[in-house]
Design a protein around this motif. Sequence first.
Motif, PDB file in Angstrom:
ATOM      1  N   UNK A  29     -17.004   2.825 -25.019  1.00 58.46           N
ATOM      2  CA  UNK A  29     -18.453   2.647 -25.063  1.00 58.46           C
ATOM      3  C   UNK A  29     -18.934   2.898 -26.486  1.00 58.46           C
ATOM      4  N   UNK A  30     -20.228   2.787 -26.691  1.00 56.01           N
ATOM      5  CA  UNK A  30     -20.800   3.037 -28.007  1.00 56.01           C
ATOM      6  C   UNK A  30     -20.440   4.443 -28.479  1.00 56.01           C
ATOM      7  N   UNK A  31     -20.278   4.628 -29.800  1.00 52.12           N
ATOM      8  CA  UNK A  31     -19.968   5.963 -30.309  1.00 52.12           C
ATOM      9  C   UNK A  31     -21.031   6.984 -29.921  1.00 52.12           C
ATOM     10  N   UNK A  47     -18.279  17.923 -34.217  1.00 52.17           N
ATOM     11  CA  UNK A  47     -17.430  16.771 -33.917  1.00 52.17           C
ATOM     12  C   UNK A  47     -16.487  17.095 -32.765  1.00 52.17           C
ATOM     13  N   UNK A  48     -15.854  18.268 -32.817  1.00 53.47           N
ATOM     14  CA  UNK A  48     -14.960  18.662 -31.725  1.00 53.47           C
ATOM     15  C   UNK A  48     -15.729  18.796 -30.408  1.00 53.47           C
ATOM     16  N   UNK A  49     -16.942  19.338 -30.453  1.00 56.05           N
ATOM     17  CA  UNK A  49     -17.744  19.448 -29.226  1.00 56.05           C
ATOM     18  C   UNK A  49     -18.016  18.062 -28.645  1.00 56.05           C
ATOM     19  N   UNK A  50     -18.296  17.097 -29.512  1.00 62.16           N
ATOM     20  CA  UNK A  50     -18.489  15.726 -29.048  1.00 62.16           C
ATOM     21  C   UNK A  50     -17.225  15.142 -28.456  1.00 62.16           C
ATOM     22  N   UNK A  51     -16.076  15.446 -29.054  1.00 68.47           N
ATOM     23  CA  UNK A  51     -14.804  14.951 -28.536  1.00 68.47           C
ATOM     24  C   UNK A  51     -14.480  15.576 -27.184  1.00 68.47           C
ATOM     25  N   UNK A 103     -14.037  14.620 -21.442  1.00 65.52           N
ATOM     26  CA  UNK A 103     -14.401  15.041 -20.085  1.00 65.52           C
ATOM     27  C   UNK A 103     -15.015  13.904 -19.278  1.00 65.52           C
ATOM     28  N   UNK A 104     -15.618  12.932 -19.959  1.00 66.54           N
ATOM     29  CA  UNK A 104     -16.284  11.840 -19.249  1.00 66.54           C
ATOM     30  C   UNK A 104     -15.482  10.541 -19.253  1.00 66.54           C
ATOM     31  N   UNK A 105     -14.265  10.568 -19.769  1.00 70.04           N
ATOM     32  CA  UNK A 105     -13.476   9.347 -19.892  1.00 70.04           C
ATOM     33  C   UNK A 105     -12.467   9.234 -18.752  1.00 70.04           C
ATOM     34  N   UNK A 106     -12.693   8.271 -17.878  1.00 71.21           N
ATOM     35  CA  UNK A 106     -11.815   8.069 -16.729  1.00 71.21           C
ATOM     36  C   UNK A 106     -10.373   7.763 -17.093  1.00 71.21           C
ATOM     37  N   UNK A 107     -10.109   6.816 -18.022  1.00 66.57           N
ATOM     38  CA  UNK A 107      -8.721   6.535 -18.386  1.00 66.57           C
ATOM     39  C   UNK A 107      -7.997   7.753 -18.967  1.00 66.57           C
ATOM     40  N   UNK A 108      -8.704   8.571 -19.740  1.00 63.95           N
ATOM     41  CA  UNK A 108      -8.063   9.782 -20.264  1.00 63.95           C
ATOM     42  C   UNK A 108      -7.738  10.740 -19.121  1.00 63.95           C
ATOM     43  N   UNK A 156     -10.032   7.921 -28.410  1.00 66.07           N
ATOM     44  CA  UNK A 156     -11.363   8.503 -28.228  1.00 66.07           C
ATOM     45  C   UNK A 156     -11.945   9.064 -29.523  1.00 66.07           C
ATOM     46  N   UNK A 157     -11.100   9.350 -30.503  1.00 65.28           N
ATOM     47  CA  UNK A 157     -11.590   9.787 -31.808  1.00 65.28           C
ATOM     48  C   UNK A 157     -12.594   8.774 -32.353  1.00 65.28           C
ATOM     49  N   UNK A 158     -12.334   7.497 -32.088  1.00 68.16           N
ATOM     50  CA  UNK A 158     -13.192   6.439 -32.624  1.00 68.16           C
ATOM     51  C   UNK A 158     -14.547   6.382 -31.947  1.00 68.16           C
TER      52      UNK A 158
END
Length: 139
Positions: free
Chosen positions: A6-8, A20-24, A29-34, A133-135
């Motif tokens: 999705x959008x950054x 940045x780490x908090x965002x990651x 936590x919200x990424x189904x494939x991960x 997901x870093x991207x």
Amino acid sequence: MRTELSEPVPVCGALFGDEWFAGLVARTASDGPFAVAARQCDCVLGLFVDTTEHWVRLHAGGMERHPVEPLGHGWRFGFMAPLATWRQVCQPVPPPLHADLFSLVLRVPEFLLLGDRLALMQNAAAVQRWLTLFRSVAP
């Protein structure tokens, strides 16, 4: 299986900074494939950026950041690269050889894999998705 991002997530902070780490963490936590790739994962890994160390635990479909090397969970593997290389990995469209775990490890000389290669291979799907997901977390 390729899953688009999705959008950054807008994050006001430097790459590998606290924000940045908090965002990651929030993004993983919200990424189904991960979550699917990391459901059996339980590993501590190190990210070494120039002279700075970052410790991360991938487990049970999630991620935790540790300010210091976590005791009792010895790190299995890690990645070392200069900040300039990490910036390339984190671009929305990375340059050639910087978009995939295996091309980074095998073809980018300044991107070093440290530690147990078997542990990386056992967790490769989760680590690949995590690096992708870093991207999605804009520095």
